[in-house]
Design a protein around this motif. Sequence first.
Motif, short mmCIF file in Angstrom:
data_model
loop_
_atom_site.label_atom_id
_atom_site.label_comp_id
_atom_site.label_asym_id
_atom_site.label_seq_id
_atom_site.Cartn_x
_atom_site.Cartn_y
_atom_site.Cartn_z
N TRP A 3 0.91 -1.16 0.05
CA TRP A 3 -0.14 0.04 -0.13
C TRP A 3 0.93 1.23 0.09
N GLN A 4 2.15 0.98 -0.04
CA GLN A 4 3.17 2.10 0.16
C GLN A 4 2.82 3.15 1.21
N VAL A 5 2.41 2.40 2.57
CA VAL A 5 2.19 3.22 3.68
C VAL A 5 3.17 2.78 4.66
N ASP A 6 3.16 3.46 5.91
CA ASP A 6 4.11 3.30 6.84
C ASP A 6 3.62 2.07 7.68
N PRO A 7 4.27 0.71 8.07
CA PRO A 7 3.76 -0.23 8.87
C PRO A 7 3.00 0.30 10.02
N SER A 8 2.99 1.31 10.69
CA SER A 8 2.35 1.99 11.64
C SER A 8 1.09 2.31 11.26
N ASN A 9 0.84 2.38 10.13
CA ASN A 9 -0.62 2.66 9.79
C ASN A 9 -1.37 1.48 9.35
N CYS A 10 -0.71 0.46 10.05
CA CYS A 10 -1.63 -0.89 9.60
C CYS A 10 -1.85 -1.70 10.99
N MET A 11 -3.03 -2.38 10.64
CA MET A 11 -3.67 -2.79 12.00
C MET A 11 -3.63 -4.48 11.70
N THR A 12 -3.77 -5.21 12.56
CA THR A 12 -3.94 -6.62 12.29
C THR A 12 -5.40 -7.19 13.34
N ARG A 13 -6.02 -8.29 12.70
CA ARG A 13 -7.20 -8.73 13.53
C ARG A 13 -7.58 -10.07 12.76
N ASP A 14 -7.63 -11.05 13.40
CA ASP A 14 -7.99 -12.19 12.95
C ASP A 14 -7.45 -12.79 11.58
N GLY A 15 -6.19 -12.51 11.48
CA GLY A 15 -5.69 -13.11 10.39
C GLY A 15 -5.81 -12.10 9.16
N ILE A 16 -6.15 -10.81 9.45
CA ILE A 16 -6.21 -9.97 8.35
C ILE A 16 -5.54 -8.64 8.65
N VAL A 17 -4.80 -8.03 7.76
CA VAL A 17 -4.11 -6.84 7.79
C VAL A 17 -4.87 -5.76 7.20
N SER A 18 -5.05 -4.61 7.76
CA SER A 18 -6.07 -3.54 7.25
C SER A 18 -5.30 -2.06 7.57
N ASP A 19 -5.52 -1.22 6.54
CA ASP A 19 -4.76 -0.08 6.88
C ASP A 19 -5.82 0.85 7.69
N SER A 20 -5.10 1.92 8.29
CA SER A 20 -5.68 2.41 9.61
C SER A 20 -7.10 3.17 9.41
N ASN A 21 -7.43 3.47 7.91
CA ASN A 21 -8.80 4.04 7.84
C ASN A 21 -9.99 2.90 7.63
N GLY A 22 -9.12 1.66 7.35
CA GLY A 22 -10.12 0.49 7.24
C GLY A 22 -10.66 0.17 5.79
N GLN A 23 -9.81 1.03 4.86
CA GLN A 23 -10.26 1.18 3.38
C GLN A 23 -9.76 -0.12 2.74
N ARG A 24 -8.44 -0.79 3.07
CA ARG A 24 -8.00 -1.73 2.32
C ARG A 24 -7.55 -2.75 3.26
N SER A 25 -7.69 -3.91 2.88
CA SER A 25 -7.15 -5.25 3.86
C SER A 25 -6.57 -6.06 2.93
N LEU A 26 -5.98 -6.99 3.53
CA LEU A 26 -5.25 -8.19 2.83
C LEU A 26 -5.03 -9.52 4.11
N SER A 27 -5.47 -10.46 3.57
CA SER A 27 -5.42 -11.61 4.24
C SER A 27 -3.77 -12.25 4.70
N TYR A 28 -3.88 -12.86 5.71
CA TYR A 28 -2.30 -13.24 6.09
C TYR A 28 -1.92 -14.11 4.83
N GLY A 29 -3.00 -15.04 4.41
CA GLY A 29 -2.62 -15.99 3.10
C GLY A 29 -2.25 -15.20 2.08
N GLN A 30 -2.81 -14.11 1.62
CA GLN A 30 -2.43 -13.46 0.49
C GLN A 30 -0.95 -12.71 0.74
N LEU A 31 -0.48 -12.60 2.07
CA LEU A 31 0.83 -11.87 2.18
C LEU A 31 2.07 -12.61 2.37
#
Lengths: 168, 735
Positions: B142-170
């Motif tokens: 996403w070309q963002v700083d890692p501090s702008n990412c959150m995780t929950r239940d196997g999914i990484v999302s960006d801080s505004n909750g717009q984008r998400s990727l699953s652990y499997g995809q990553l």
Amino acid sequence: MSISFKVNGQVRSLDVDADTPLLWALRDELGLKGTKFGCGAGLCGACTVLFDGSPIRSCSTSLSQVEGHDITTIEGITPAEGLHPLQAAWSEHNVPQCGYCQSGQIMSALALLRENPSPSDDDIDAAMTGNICRCGTYPRIREAIKAAAEARKTSDASVSGGDGRAVS
Amino acid sequence: MKPISRRGFLKVTMTSGGALAVGFTLPGCSTFKTGFDEKEQSWTPNAWLQVDRQGAVQFTLDRVEMGQGTYTGLTTLAAEELDVDPETIDVVFAPVADPYKNPLYKLQITGGSTSMRSSWLQIREAGAGARALLVAAAARVWQVDPSNCMTRDGIVSDSNGQRSLSYGQLVELAAKEKLPDPLPLKDPADFRYIGHFKHRLDAHAKVTGTAVYGIDSELPDLTYASLLRPPMVGGKIGSVDDSAARAMSGVIDIVQTRHGVAVVAEKYWQAYKARQALKVSWNQEDAVLKSTADVFAEYAKAADKDAGSTKRDDGDYDEARQDADRQLEVTYEQPFLAHATMEPMNCTARLTEGGMEIWAPTQAPDLGRIAAARDTGLSPDDVTVHTTFIGGGFGRRLSQDYIGEAAAICWQVKRPVKLVWSREDDMQHDVYRPAMLHRLRATLKKGELTGWDHQITGPDLMDWYARDAAPAQYPWTPKFMWGALARIGILGEGLIAPVDTSAYEGAVEYPYAVPNVVVRHTKADAGIPVSYWRSVGHSHNAFAVETFMDEVAHALEKDPYEFRAHLLRKDPRRLAVLQKAADMAGWGKPLPKGHAQGIAVHRSFETYVAEVVEASIEFGEVKLHKVFCAVDCGRAVNPDIVRMQMESGIIFGLTAALYGEIDFKDGVVQQSNFQNYRMLRMDTAPRIEVAIIESEADPTGVGEPGVPPSLPALGNALFQLTGKRQRRLPFKLEV
């Protein structure tokens, strides 16, 4: 000579020494390894199965004694989906620790609840005292039995024992 | 949770066995390696975790599960930091490999209530490291700083909750990222599972009978063995007449090993039956033909002759003696004890190309390799050990004798073989909790306890254990050196091996504020095999210390609780559990007629436990009513597992207090099965109430610490009931 009996509703025929304890036939001939070997002398209850609905120690019951009878094991009460109400109560109360004795405990409890849908503490003592748990899960087994009895009382649905019989 | 199928278990251990053993370093290091496996389509960020393209997480459990709850507890640590639900993790048992060694022992051992203590940071870092790499990968996408990412239940999302990727995809991208330093561990305030998760991940398998224990191991063309051992300690095979046994149905072979005579048959029952038909005479030249009374007489003689090595010396006890108004002196005797795990000892072995594969319920798989190598022409590296669920450990499965036996039989018959001990074998050929002799003296002056002298007489467990443990620490040494290694291991205590505190642990840390304290160990070894038994030295030392404290309190006409509390005023954690247990029990308040309470407090394995036992005497037998228990084990990772382990330890301890005794007559164990080595059962077990002291300290173990206070607490209650002090275990009421 072949010996035939019903296991979990299915007729099985085995060609093994007639004095073989039922326990070893279940485990090593039929692959039903949920029933456990604990003492070989009917003292610990780890090998408990139902014989025509009554709890017996399969380590001290020879195959010749079960010919033509009906045996239910832990595998026979586990539904295809989910858990038997007693298994669910066991899981909910975090009963198992090492877990080795628990198949036998559950089979003894099942026989108790079929005879006595709301057992008192003394009834539980009497029915469960033949089953040793070295991890000391007795207080939780007592609670799980009571919870399963209570759930049965409050539920209208008939609770199947998995082998086609009601729990109580 | 996915219940582990037997096939699944075999497949997993076989595929992961080789791959995991190489190339991994501990998390947190700059050389942390990651890798994406094209063939498996999965990512292994470290030795404990694997994530596949579907996001399925596999956790490799490097401590065994024998009831104490590591399967749930350690998985919860990984799940917390990785931010996935523990219920979704597939748990597999670790093969023997360096990353899995217990850092406290430098061996792959589960014991000493160390799993939570030693894994608390290690496994959380493994989870946190993997999570950081997944976050870094998403941030790069996403070309963002890692501090702008959150995780929950196997999914990484960006801080505004717009984008998400699953652990499997990553996973494939994460394998290319670098670990941050330091690793971002969660703030305890953010814990979702640690301290909150209430279930056991192994419950489903254990209530449906699908959990695979050692005894359930299955192989093609498997044969079964039953082994006749010399009935007396140290006996050897004299002559063997196996003609009748050989003629019996199903018998394949009868072989002699250094352990005894083994019958191998098509079925277990055939092997067991044919064993009864063996005619064997035993060579008793090197046998230890002692009876229990001989052992205690030896101990007493040793204690008279040798004051022992001083393990603690505060103040001046002799001066306190000269100064005393009054002195007390007592002797306590504690018996040999069997472990009596519900799953009897067993081991399945088969030869492979150039090696051997072992399936066994063992607490120390790397020592299992040593045991198998010792009894075959193989080196430890040729031996693969698969661990299984364990039907009770209690220290018994730290010893690998049953693995050596199965390996020796398999080596001779060259067929896959499962050795199964009978209950009688288990009771009569255990490595026992040693019998111990305690002599205690106290000096009293002006209503105060002024001096304490505790002499402990009995063996060092390391003398027995070093035989297998020392070679396992140096597995590359040639076999002919193993005997020497064991001796060096013992001599090198504190330098290359841990100091053996087993005889005096729990006594040397005498916690009460008394100015003159001496603790001494007089070494005396009767030649009877001994080993670790749930809570080890604490099992007998807590009884000695807490019983004598009670005797002193009564001699001073003080309340046993108040007396202890006063002398613990500078030991806040111990005092807190003591007060809590007393409060729960309503200490000092009127009890039902005929009931009495006894109290004890003890710290073992860095966990504090106090217990009050309430009992009465009915029809000439002890009736256990209720036990009130308070525990401080630091942060409780899974509070209900802590409660379970306290309940378990209490019933284990009270069983020993009322029934536990292995008695030798001319070198032969007199107990054989549960009719004469009795257990508490549903009708005799007490009700138990457990309180956990809230704490933010790092977690400590709970598998053993429930045991030690239970024996003295009951003995102290019996004194209240009868006026007679129980100084020998197991307790016996006068008829």
